[in-house]
Design a protein around this motif. Sequence first.
Motif, PDB file in Angstrom:
ATOM      1  N   ALA A   1      36.451 -29.144 -35.876  1.00  0.00           N
ATOM      2  CA  ALA A   1      37.638 -29.800 -36.112  1.00  0.00           C
ATOM      3  C   ALA A   1      37.942 -29.379 -34.117  1.00  0.00           C
ATOM      4  N   GLU A   2      37.529 -28.968 -33.026  1.00  0.00           N
ATOM      5  CA  GLU A   2      38.047 -28.479 -31.772  1.00  0.00           C
ATOM      6  C   GLU A   2      37.136 -29.568 -30.702  1.00  0.00           C
ATOM      7  N   GLY A   3      35.852 -30.673 -31.917  1.00  0.00           N
ATOM      8  CA  GLY A   3      34.952 -31.369 -31.199  1.00  0.00           C
ATOM      9  C   GLY A   3      34.387 -30.482 -30.667  1.00  0.00           C
ATOM     10  N   ILE A   4      33.826 -29.322 -30.574  1.00  0.00           N
ATOM     11  CA  ILE A   4      32.466 -28.936 -30.388  1.00  0.00           C
ATOM     12  C   ILE A   4      31.603 -29.278 -31.273  1.00  0.00           C
ATOM     13  N   LYS A   5      30.280 -29.382 -31.358  1.00  0.00           N
ATOM     14  CA  LYS A   5      29.329 -29.611 -31.856  1.00  0.00           C
ATOM     15  C   LYS A   5      28.441 -28.233 -32.228  1.00  0.00           C
ATOM     16  N   VAL A   6      27.985 -28.180 -33.066  1.00  0.00           N
ATOM     17  CA  VAL A   6      27.367 -27.059 -33.887  1.00  0.00           C
ATOM     18  C   VAL A   6      25.844 -26.794 -34.280  1.00  0.00           C
ATOM     19  N   VAL A   7      25.126 -26.214 -33.999  1.00  0.00           N
ATOM     20  CA  VAL A   7      23.983 -25.990 -34.800  1.00  0.00           C
ATOM     21  C   VAL A   7      23.320 -24.499 -34.827  1.00  0.00           C
ATOM     22  N   MET A   8      23.574 -24.060 -35.875  1.00  0.00           N
ATOM     23  CA  MET A   8      23.292 -22.673 -36.914  1.00  0.00           C
ATOM     24  C   MET A   8      21.740 -22.946 -37.335  1.00  0.00           C
ATOM     25  N   ASN A   9      21.280 -21.744 -37.103  1.00  0.00           N
ATOM     26  CA  ASN A   9      20.038 -20.939 -37.210  1.00  0.00           C
ATOM     27  C   ASN A   9      18.982 -21.928 -37.279  1.00  0.00           C
ATOM     28  N   ARG A  10      18.952 -22.169 -36.215  1.00  0.00           N
ATOM     29  CA  ARG A  10      17.807 -23.135 -35.642  1.00  0.00           C
ATOM     30  C   ARG A  10      17.867 -22.652 -34.113  1.00  0.00           C
ATOM     31  N   CYS A  11      16.324 -22.742 -33.239  1.00  0.00           N
ATOM     32  CA  CYS A  11      16.259 -21.338 -32.309  1.00  0.00           C
ATOM     33  C   CYS A  11      15.815 -23.001 -31.506  1.00  0.00           C
ATOM     34  N   PRO A  12      16.435 -23.188 -30.162  1.00  0.00           N
ATOM     35  CA  PRO A  12      16.205 -24.240 -28.753  1.00  0.00           C
ATOM     36  C   PRO A  12      14.757 -23.547 -27.951  1.00  0.00           C
ATOM     37  N   ALA A  13      13.892 -22.416 -28.934  1.00  0.00           N
ATOM     38  CA  ALA A  13      13.021 -22.426 -27.800  1.00  0.00           C
ATOM     39  C   ALA A  13      11.878 -23.471 -29.112  1.00  0.00           C
ATOM     40  N   ILE A  14      12.967 -23.377 -30.131  1.00  0.00           N
ATOM     41  CA  ILE A  14      11.506 -24.039 -31.535  1.00  0.00           C
ATOM     42  C   ILE A  14      11.295 -25.254 -31.206  1.00  0.00           C
ATOM     43  N   GLU A  15      12.419 -26.014 -30.870  1.00  0.00           N
ATOM     44  CA  GLU A  15      13.362 -26.973 -30.950  1.00  0.00           C
ATOM     45  C   GLU A  15      12.469 -27.961 -29.642  1.00  0.00           C
ATOM     46  N   ILE A  16      13.007 -27.318 -28.781  1.00  0.00           N
ATOM     47  CA  ILE A  16      12.331 -28.248 -26.992  1.00  0.00           C
ATOM     48  C   ILE A  16      10.610 -28.360 -27.238  1.00  0.00           C
ATOM     49  N   PRO A  17       9.985 -28.099 -28.020  1.00  0.00           N
ATOM     50  CA  PRO A  17       9.083 -28.385 -27.842  1.00  0.00           C
ATOM     51  C   PRO A  17       8.460 -29.030 -29.330  1.00  0.00           C
ATOM     52  N   ARG A  18       9.635 -28.647 -30.310  1.00  0.00           N
ATOM     53  CA  ARG A  18       9.186 -29.572 -31.316  1.00  0.00           C
ATOM     54  C   ARG A  18       9.208 -30.964 -31.024  1.00  0.00           C
ATOM     55  N   LEU A  19      10.583 -31.218 -30.615  1.00  0.00           N
ATOM     56  CA  LEU A  19      10.855 -32.532 -29.690  1.00  0.00           C
ATOM     57  C   LEU A  19      10.480 -32.833 -28.830  1.00  0.00           C
ATOM     58  N   SER A  20       9.783 -33.074 -28.051  1.00  0.00           N
ATOM     59  CA  SER A  20       8.712 -32.283 -26.639  1.00  0.00           C
ATOM     60  C   SER A  20       9.727 -32.895 -25.669  1.00  0.00           C
ATOM     61  N   LEU A  21      11.020 -32.161 -25.242  1.00  0.00           N
ATOM     62  CA  LEU A  21      11.376 -32.280 -24.670  1.00  0.00           C
ATOM     63  C   LEU A  21      11.369 -31.533 -23.825  1.00  0.00           C
TER      64      LEU A  21
END
Length: 142
Positions: A122-142
């Motif tokens: 509601a304040e304009g902040i994006k939210v991601v829950m129950n995820r790990c960037p250390a998993i998502e970065i390789p999965r997304l090939s970033l």
Amino acid sequence: MDHDRYDDAYLAGILKDTKTIALVGASPKPDRPSYGVMRFLLSRGYRVIPVNPGQKGKEILGQKTVARLADIDEAIDMVDVFRASEYLDGVIDDVLALETRPKAVWSQLGVRDDRAAVKAEAEGIKVVMNRCPAIEIPRLSL
């Protein structure tokens, strides 16, 4: 937003736009997940500021630890939360109290509070829950 599923483009956008991360619940213990994720994020070129009141002033992986988000004296792009779900609402309150707010709050695997997410969004902040960037970065090939 549906926090059961995230578009890959949504996750990639947050991770690509992020340069500086405040890691709430950082631990100096190498066997803790927060330590491994912090090490991974540093290896990928992110600036990571550990947040842990019990470690204030000490270094974790060569980075000076602060007690709270309000103690960070530079702009942060994302807050990565390694606290139990019951604390996420309080972390969101701390984020919303910042003069310069991050663009995103990311909570780690098992950490979820839909009410807190709605408040941040509601304040304009994006939210991601129950995820790990250390998993998502390789999965997304970033």
